[in-house]
Design an enzyme around this catalytic site. Structure first.
Site, PDB file in Angstrom:
ATOM      1  N   ARG A 220       5.156  -2.714  -1.717  1.00 44.36           N
ATOM      2  CA  ARG A 220       4.920  -2.800  -4.017  1.00 44.36           C
ATOM      3  C   ARG A 220       4.361  -3.189  -4.495  1.00 44.36           C
ATOM      4  O   ARG A 220       4.145  -1.964  -6.072  1.00 44.36           O
ATOM      5  CB  ARG A 220       6.030  -3.950  -3.602  1.00 44.36           C
ATOM      6  CG  ARG A 220       7.716  -3.501  -3.345  1.00 44.36           C
ATOM      7  CD  ARG A 220       7.974  -5.356  -2.539  1.00 44.36           C
ATOM      8  NE  ARG A 220       8.469  -6.154  -4.137  1.00 44.36           N
ATOM      9  CZ  ARG A 220       8.693  -7.229  -4.234  1.00 44.36           C
ATOM     10  NH1 ARG A 220       9.390  -7.296  -3.048  1.00 44.36           N
ATOM     11  NH2 ARG A 220       8.927  -7.585  -5.192  1.00 44.36           N
TER      12      ARG A 220
ATOM     13  N   LYS B 145       7.953 -11.849 -14.432  1.00 41.45           N
ATOM     14  CA  LYS B 145       9.661 -11.144 -14.691  1.00 41.45           C
ATOM     15  C   LYS B 145      10.746 -11.456 -15.356  1.00 41.45           C
ATOM     16  O   LYS B 145      11.117 -11.954 -15.838  1.00 41.45           O
ATOM     17  CB  LYS B 145       9.396  -9.440 -14.822  1.00 41.45           C
ATOM     18  CG  LYS B 145       8.156  -8.914 -14.747  1.00 41.45           C
ATOM     19  CD  LYS B 145       8.151  -7.583 -14.592  1.00 41.45           C
ATOM     20  CE  LYS B 145       8.991  -6.896 -12.994  1.00 41.45           C
ATOM     21  NZ  LYS B 145       8.124  -7.468 -12.233  1.00 41.45           N
TER      22      LYS B 145
ATOM     23  N   ARG C 254       8.185 -17.123  -2.715  1.00 42.38           N
ATOM     24  CA  ARG C 254       9.804 -16.865  -3.533  1.00 42.38           C
ATOM     25  C   ARG C 254      11.474 -17.126  -2.787  1.00 42.38           C
ATOM     26  O   ARG C 254      11.565 -16.789  -1.609  1.00 42.38           O
ATOM     27  CB  ARG C 254      10.206 -16.265  -4.476  1.00 42.38           C
ATOM     28  CG  ARG C 254      11.243 -15.295  -5.248  1.00 42.38           C
ATOM     29  CD  ARG C 254      11.061 -14.605  -6.078  1.00 42.38           C
ATOM     30  NE  ARG C 254      10.691 -13.031  -5.627  1.00 42.38           N
ATOM     31  CZ  ARG C 254      10.556 -11.865  -6.547  1.00 42.38           C
ATOM     32  NH1 ARG C 254      10.523 -11.782  -7.235  1.00 42.38           N
ATOM     33  NH2 ARG C 254       9.995 -10.648  -6.202  1.00 42.38           N
TER      34      ARG C 254
ATOM     35  N   ARG D 296       9.530   1.785 -15.124  1.00 40.17           N
ATOM     36  CA  ARG D 296       7.673   1.560 -14.075  1.00 40.17           C
ATOM     37  C   ARG D 296       7.431   2.664 -13.687  1.00 40.17           C
ATOM     38  O   ARG D 296       6.225   2.851 -12.999  1.00 40.17           O
ATOM     39  CB  ARG D 296       8.243   0.678 -12.529  1.00 40.17           C
ATOM     40  CG  ARG D 296       9.199   1.376 -11.576  1.00 40.17           C
ATOM     41  CD  ARG D 296      10.211  -0.336 -11.955  1.00 40.17           C
ATOM     42  NE  ARG D 296       9.268  -0.710  -9.980  1.00 40.17           N
ATOM     43  CZ  ARG D 296       9.562  -2.435 -10.770  1.00 40.17           C
ATOM     44  NH1 ARG D 296      10.580  -2.610 -10.677  1.00 40.17           N
ATOM     45  NH2 ARG D 296       9.653  -2.620  -8.866  1.00 40.17           N
TER      46      ARG D 296
ATOM     47  N   ARG E  20      14.314 -12.808   0.198  1.00 37.66           N
ATOM     48  CA  ARG E  20      14.342 -11.032  -0.506  1.00 37.66           C
ATOM     49  C   ARG E  20      13.957 -10.147   0.334  1.00 37.66           C
ATOM     50  O   ARG E  20      12.376 -10.520   0.700  1.00 37.66           O
ATOM     51  CB  ARG E  20      14.156 -10.644  -1.391  1.00 37.66           C
ATOM     52  CG  ARG E  20      14.884 -10.599  -3.086  1.00 37.66           C
ATOM     53  CD  ARG E  20      14.108 -10.493  -3.862  1.00 37.66           C
ATOM     54  NE  ARG E  20      13.302  -9.367  -4.335  1.00 37.66           N
ATOM     55  CZ  ARG E  20      13.251  -9.054  -5.281  1.00 37.66           C
ATOM     56  NH1 ARG E  20      13.433  -9.868  -6.548  1.00 37.66           N
ATOM     57  NH2 ARG E  20      12.492  -7.766  -5.470  1.00 37.66           N
TER      58      ARG E  20
HETATM   59  P1  AP5 Z   1      10.134 -13.381 -10.278  1.00 35.70           P
HETATM   60  O1  AP5 Z   1       9.777 -13.576 -11.592  1.00 35.70           O
HETATM   61  O2  AP5 Z   1      10.634 -13.526  -9.579  1.00 35.70           O
HETATM   62  O3  AP5 Z   1       8.611 -12.189 -10.793  1.00 35.70           O
HETATM   63  P2  AP5 Z   1       9.273 -10.349 -10.513  1.00 35.70           P
HETATM   64  O4  AP5 Z   1       7.614  -9.978 -11.892  1.00 35.70           O
HETATM   65  O5  AP5 Z   1      10.177 -10.864 -11.458  1.00 35.70           O
HETATM   66  O6  AP5 Z   1       9.305 -10.342  -9.678  1.00 35.70           O
HETATM   67  P3  AP5 Z   1       9.434  -8.732  -8.501  1.00 35.70           P
HETATM   68  O7  AP5 Z   1       9.383  -8.838  -7.557  1.00 35.70           O
HETATM   69  O8  AP5 Z   1      11.025  -9.309  -8.710  1.00 35.70           O
HETATM   70  O9  AP5 Z   1       9.179  -7.866  -9.192  1.00 35.70           O
HETATM   71  P4  AP5 Z   1       9.734  -6.123  -8.577  1.00 35.70           P
HETATM   72  O10 AP5 Z   1       9.704  -5.427 -10.149  1.00 35.70           O
HETATM   73  O11 AP5 Z   1       8.640  -5.831  -8.263  1.00 35.70           O
HETATM   74  O12 AP5 Z   1      10.942  -6.621  -8.398  1.00 35.70           O
HETATM   75  P5  AP5 Z   1      12.152  -5.783  -8.394  1.00 35.70           P
HETATM   76  O13 AP5 Z   1      13.452  -6.932  -8.474  1.00 35.70           O
HETATM   77  O14 AP5 Z   1      12.403  -5.202  -9.657  1.00 35.70           O
HETATM   78  O15 AP5 Z   1       8.232 -15.084 -10.105  1.00 35.70           O
HETATM   79  C1  AP5 Z   1       8.291 -14.681  -8.531  1.00 35.70           C
HETATM   80  C2  AP5 Z   1       8.040 -16.080  -7.306  1.00 35.70           C
HETATM   81  O16 AP5 Z   1       6.546 -16.605  -8.379  1.00 35.70           O
HETATM   82  C3  AP5 Z   1       8.878 -16.231  -7.633  1.00 35.70           C
HETATM   83  O17 AP5 Z   1       9.068 -17.352  -6.805  1.00 35.70           O
HETATM   84  C4  AP5 Z   1       8.682 -17.429  -9.597  1.00 35.70           C
HETATM   85  O18 AP5 Z   1       8.992 -19.131  -8.949  1.00 35.70           O
HETATM   86  C5  AP5 Z   1       7.100 -17.971  -9.181  1.00 35.70           C
HETATM   87  N1  AP5 Z   1       6.537 -17.819 -10.402  1.00 35.70           N
HETATM   88  C6  AP5 Z   1       7.349 -17.532 -11.451  1.00 35.70           C
HETATM   89  N2  AP5 Z   1       6.177 -17.852 -12.632  1.00 35.70           N
HETATM   90  C7  AP5 Z   1       5.189 -18.765 -12.811  1.00 35.70           C
HETATM   91  C8  AP5 Z   1       4.489 -19.166 -12.939  1.00 35.70           C
HETATM   92  N3  AP5 Z   1       4.135 -19.434 -14.395  1.00 35.70           N
HETATM   93  N4  AP5 Z   1       3.978 -20.043 -12.307  1.00 35.70           N
HETATM   94  C9  AP5 Z   1       3.994 -20.803 -10.676  1.00 35.70           C
HETATM   95  N5  AP5 Z   1       5.245 -19.871  -9.756  1.00 35.70           N
HETATM   96  C10 AP5 Z   1       5.319 -18.687 -10.759  1.00 35.70           C
HETATM   97  O19 AP5 Z   1      12.300  -4.361  -7.352  1.00 35.70           O
HETATM   98  C11 AP5 Z   1      12.228  -4.213  -6.425  1.00 35.70           C
HETATM   99  C12 AP5 Z   1      12.538  -3.123  -6.513  1.00 35.70           C
HETATM  100  O20 AP5 Z   1      13.867  -2.379  -6.699  1.00 35.70           O
HETATM  101  C13 AP5 Z   1      11.477  -1.749  -6.267  1.00 35.70           C
HETATM  102  O21 AP5 Z   1      10.612  -2.474  -5.042  1.00 35.70           O
HETATM  103  C14 AP5 Z   1      11.995  -0.474  -6.638  1.00 35.70           C
HETATM  104  O22 AP5 Z   1      12.648   0.050  -4.528  1.00 35.70           O
HETATM  105  C15 AP5 Z   1      13.066  -0.937  -7.023  1.00 35.70           C
HETATM  106  N6  AP5 Z   1      13.238  -0.683  -8.372  1.00 35.70           N
HETATM  107  C16 AP5 Z   1      13.767  -1.583  -9.020  1.00 35.70           C
HETATM  108  N7  AP5 Z   1      13.651  -1.105 -10.823  1.00 35.70           N
HETATM  109  C17 AP5 Z   1      13.183   0.383 -10.447  1.00 35.70           C
HETATM  110  C18 AP5 Z   1      12.861   1.153 -11.438  1.00 35.70           C
HETATM  111  N8  AP5 Z   1      12.092   1.385 -12.773  1.00 35.70           N
HETATM  112  N9  AP5 Z   1      12.322   2.613 -10.529  1.00 35.70           N
HETATM  113  C19 AP5 Z   1      12.598   3.057  -9.395  1.00 35.70           C
HETATM  114  N10 AP5 Z   1      12.990   1.809  -8.162  1.00 35.70           N
HETATM  115  C20 AP5 Z   1      12.873   0.809  -9.075  1.00 35.70           C
HETATM  116 MG    MG Z   2      11.945  -9.657 -10.412  1.00 35.08          MG
END
Ligand code: AP5
Ligand code: MG
Length: 213
Positions: free
Chosen positions: A171, A13, A127, A88, A160
């Site tokens: 997660r 994402k 990552r 989410r 992270r």
């Molecule tokens: P990346 O693009 O970083 O993936 P992502 O989908 O953004 O994954 P996240 O871990 O950031 O998602 P998340 O939803 O768990 O975390 P968030 O920060 O929102 O890619 C991942 C890796 O893959 C990278 O190394 C990249 O280089 C590689 N990659 C990407 N595409 C590729 C491809 N096509 N081929 C090969 N490699 C590839 O949330 C964190 C925390 O915040 C949550 O756990 C929760 O506690 C809190 N939080 C956030 N939002 C909410 C909400 N709405 N409600 C409640 N709590 C929330």
């Molecule tokens: Mg992300």
């Protein structure tokens, strides 16, 4: 235009948001990035969110909804928004519809990046994230030119704390239990487009853009 990016932790994402915001000239709003910013600044929200995030749990709906509604009121998102990581849960999706409705806006497309569990685990464990602006790398799939340094702004790359093995596993569990139903929410409204996220970054980006045509 308001676009939502849906997908598991590690689905891509954030990576795709970086590309789409340039290509579509829209503002990227990531709930995870906003929460990490609050933690860095040591705000009340940041302090409360910290314990949930380090456990791999979701931060309570009321806190996240208030944070996003406030962000969506800023003038810089008037032209278009890519929402990453929000909504989410069912209540978050309903609250978003309600908040947009009062401004005569709505979600135009929910783009779902679908990636299998084993691939997600490998992506999260390797990552690397830029400490200054959150640019995203991977030790194997998307390495920086100089190890440990962001290509874009020269800042340090770090792992992270929620990418450590146990928290990442938690997660993914939370995602499959609590966030998967949100996909059905948008499917039922006819706004969902699903893309295979297990392809090159460029091909996924192209498929996402095709969804918007
Ligand atoms: P990346 O693009 O970083 O993936 P992502 O989908 O953004 O994954 P996240 O871990 O950031 O998602 P998340 O939803 O768990 O975390 P968030 O920060 O929102 O890619 C991942 C890796 O893959 C990278 O190394 C990249 O280089 C590689 N990659 C990407 N595409 C590729 C491809 N096509 N081929 C090969 N490699 C590839 O949330 C964190 C925390 O915040 C949550 O756990 C929760 O506690 C809190 N939080 C956030 N939002 C909410 C909400 N709405 N409600 C409640 N709590 C929330
Ligand atoms: Mg992300």
């Amino acid at each position: 235009m308001i676009i939502i990016l849906l997908g598991a932790p590690g689905a891509g994402k954030g990576t795709q948001s970086e590309i789409l915001q340039e290509r579509l000239n829209m503002m990227h709003v990531s709930s995870g990035d906003l929460l990490r910013e609050h933690r860095k600044r040591g705000t009340e929200l940041g302090k409360v969110a910290e314990s949930y995030m380090t456990r791999g749990d979701l931060v309570p709906d009321d806190l996240v909804i208030a944070m996003i509604v406030e962000r969506l009121a800023a003038p810089d998102v008037e032209h278009g928004i890519i929402l990453d990581g929000f909504p989410r849960t069912g209540p978050q999706a309903a609250a978003l519809d309600e908040a947009l409705d009062t401004k005569g806006r709505r979600v135009n497309a929910a783009l779902y990046i679908n990636v299998e569990h084993d691939v997600l685990v490998n992506r999260l464990s390797g990552r690397l994230t830029c400490r200054l602006a959150g640019h995203i790398y991977h030790e194997v799939f998307a390495p920086p030119r100089v190890p440990g340094i962001c290509d874009i702004d020269g800042a340090e790359l770090y792992q992270r704390d929620d990418d450590k093995r146990e928290t990442a596993a938690k997660r993914l569990e939370v995602y499959f239990e609590q966030t998967r139903p949100v996909i059905e929410y948008y499917r039922e409204r006819g706004s969902l487009c699903e893309v295979n996220g297990d392809q090159s970054v460029e091909k996924v980006a192209q498929d996402l853009v095709d969804c918007l045509r």
